[in-house]
Design a protein around this motif. Sequence first.
Motif, PDB file in Angstrom:
ATOM      1  N   GLY A 188       8.363  67.195  53.559  1.00 50.34           N
ATOM      2  CA  GLY A 188       8.998  66.819  52.308  1.00 50.34           C
ATOM      3  C   GLY A 188       8.212  65.770  51.545  1.00 50.34           C
ATOM      4  N   CYS A 189       8.258  65.876  50.215  1.00 51.16           N
ATOM      5  CA  CYS A 189       7.632  64.886  49.342  1.00 51.16           C
ATOM      6  C   CYS A 189       8.498  64.752  48.104  1.00 51.16           C
ATOM      7  CB  CYS A 189       6.223  65.321  48.955  1.00 51.16           C
ATOM      8  SG  CYS A 189       5.446  64.261  47.707  1.00 51.16           S
ATOM      9  N   ASN A 190       8.893  63.540  47.789  1.00 52.40           N
ATOM     10  CA  ASN A 190       9.623  63.252  46.561  1.00 52.40           C
ATOM     11  C   ASN A 190       8.912  62.150  45.793  1.00 52.40           C
ATOM     12  OD1 ASN A 190      12.022  64.266  48.474  1.00 52.40           O
ATOM     13  ND2 ASN A 190      12.537  64.629  46.318  1.00 52.40           N
ATOM     14  N   TYR A 191       8.984  62.224  44.477  1.00 55.95           N
ATOM     15  CA  TYR A 191       8.319  61.227  43.653  1.00 55.95           C
ATOM     16  C   TYR A 191       9.313  60.710  42.626  1.00 55.95           C
ATOM     17  CZ  TYR A 191       8.069  65.046  40.320  1.00 55.95           C
ATOM     18  OH  TYR A 191       8.401  66.067  39.484  1.00 55.95           O
ATOM     19  N   SER A 192       9.008  59.550  42.080  1.00 48.89           N
ATOM     20  CA  SER A 192       9.955  58.941  41.149  1.00 48.89           C
ATOM     21  C   SER A 192       9.383  58.784  39.743  1.00 48.89           C
ATOM     22  CB  SER A 192      10.389  57.567  41.673  1.00 48.89           C
ATOM     23  OG  SER A 192       9.262  56.690  41.706  1.00 48.89           O
ATOM     24  N   TYR A 193       8.297  59.474  39.419  1.00 59.21           N
ATOM     25  CA  TYR A 193       7.712  59.401  38.088  1.00 59.21           C
ATOM     26  C   TYR A 193       8.572  60.146  37.073  1.00 59.21           C
ATOM     27  CZ  TYR A 193       3.139  57.904  39.861  1.00 59.21           C
ATOM     28  OH  TYR A 193       2.124  57.218  40.445  1.00 59.21           O
ATOM     29  N   GLU A 213       6.060  74.087  46.999  1.00 60.05           N
ATOM     30  CA  GLU A 213       6.972  74.448  45.912  1.00 60.05           C
ATOM     31  C   GLU A 213       7.360  73.205  45.139  1.00 60.05           C
ATOM     32  OE1 GLU A 213      10.623  76.288  47.085  1.00 60.05           O
ATOM     33  OE2 GLU A 213      11.034  77.009  45.037  1.00 60.05           O
ATOM     34  N   PHE A 214       7.178  73.279  43.842  1.00 58.67           N
ATOM     35  CA  PHE A 214       7.567  72.200  42.936  1.00 58.67           C
ATOM     36  C   PHE A 214       8.977  72.487  42.436  1.00 58.67           C
ATOM     37  CE2 PHE A 214       7.662  69.035  39.880  1.00 58.67           C
ATOM     38  CZ  PHE A 214       7.694  69.501  38.570  1.00 58.67           C
ATOM     39  N   ILE A 215       9.884  71.563  42.673  1.00 57.00           N
ATOM     40  CA  ILE A 215      11.237  71.674  42.141  1.00 57.00           C
ATOM     41  C   ILE A 215      11.449  70.475  41.236  1.00 57.00           C
ATOM     42  CG2 ILE A 215      13.698  71.869  42.642  1.00 57.00           C
ATOM     43  CD1 ILE A 215      13.001  73.032  45.351  1.00 57.00           C
ATOM     44  N   LYS A 216      11.345  70.724  39.937  1.00 56.46           N
ATOM     45  CA  LYS A 216      11.359  69.633  38.957  1.00 56.46           C
ATOM     46  C   LYS A 216      12.672  68.851  39.000  1.00 56.46           C
ATOM     47  CE  LYS A 216      10.286  68.674  34.123  1.00 56.46           C
ATOM     48  NZ  LYS A 216       9.890  69.262  32.813  1.00 56.46           N
ATOM     49  N   SER A 217      13.780  69.573  39.141  1.00 54.76           N
ATOM     50  CA  SER A 217      15.096  68.923  39.107  1.00 54.76           C
ATOM     51  C   SER A 217      15.305  67.992  40.294  1.00 54.76           C
ATOM     52  CB  SER A 217      16.199  69.973  39.075  1.00 54.76           C
ATOM     53  OG  SER A 217      16.121  70.787  40.241  1.00 54.76           O
ATOM     54  N   LYS A 218      14.581  68.240  41.360  1.00 56.86           N
ATOM     55  CA  LYS A 218      14.702  67.415  42.559  1.00 56.86           C
ATOM     56  C   LYS A 218      13.524  66.450  42.715  1.00 56.86           C
ATOM     57  CE  LYS A 218      17.450  70.706  45.236  1.00 56.86           C
ATOM     58  NZ  LYS A 218      17.565  71.450  46.516  1.00 56.86           N
TER      59      LYS A 218
END
Lengths: 115, 115
Positions: free
Chosen positions: A22-27, A66-71
């Motif tokens: 998993g990878c999440n970003y805050s930009y 997979e890029f999930i913009k909403s998440k």
Amino acid sequence: AQSVSQHNHHVILSEAASLELGCNYSYGGTVNLFWYVQYPGQHLQLLLKYFSGDPLVKGIKGFEAEFIKSKFSFNLRKPSVQWSDTAEYFCAVNRETDSWGKLQFGAGTQVVVTP
Amino acid sequence: EADIYQTPRYLVIGTGKKITLECSQTMGHDKMYWYQQDPGMELHLIHYSYGVNSTEKGDLSSESTVSRIRTEHFPLTLESARPSHTSQYLCASSNLRQGAKDTQYFGPGTRLTVL
């Protein structure tokens, strides 16, 4: 402050198992997304990258993300890992508007694949 | 394998010494970067350059300095090493063609220990 979070610091799995990191970003705004990998004793190298278009991007060695913009997520996957996938994996993000391309990295996930 | 070199690979040195970490690339890239990485932590950008005679400080404050007198060479200097400088230092480069979309190519790193 902008940040990149990788949820797992260490993952141990057997050959042929499926892998998801998993990878999440805050930009905010438009971003470019990268996964880098560092195999034991080798340089950090690009695994795959996403800029726009199809949110499912394929990289080298059977990896995809997979890029999930909403998440605000960019998770890395491989359906069936091999012993040679033992490595450290880093997610990285930069802003599309930054011509310097300065990358913000996550802390990395150490993946160990056992025979 | 990217053509980017760092020397030394490992350095153990006493407090107060002046050190220079070397980084060279043979790809003709205009952009070069220095990252600092502590074990289990993100890579942090400490310096970058977009060409000869251009240097900028990165997101992480560092007591090191850099110079860019030749396109292929981007050395990092610590005037007086301290134990808090103990870390791994990674050099990277990319070309100017695609801005934020450029792939960064990394060197093997220098692992610095200051006693």
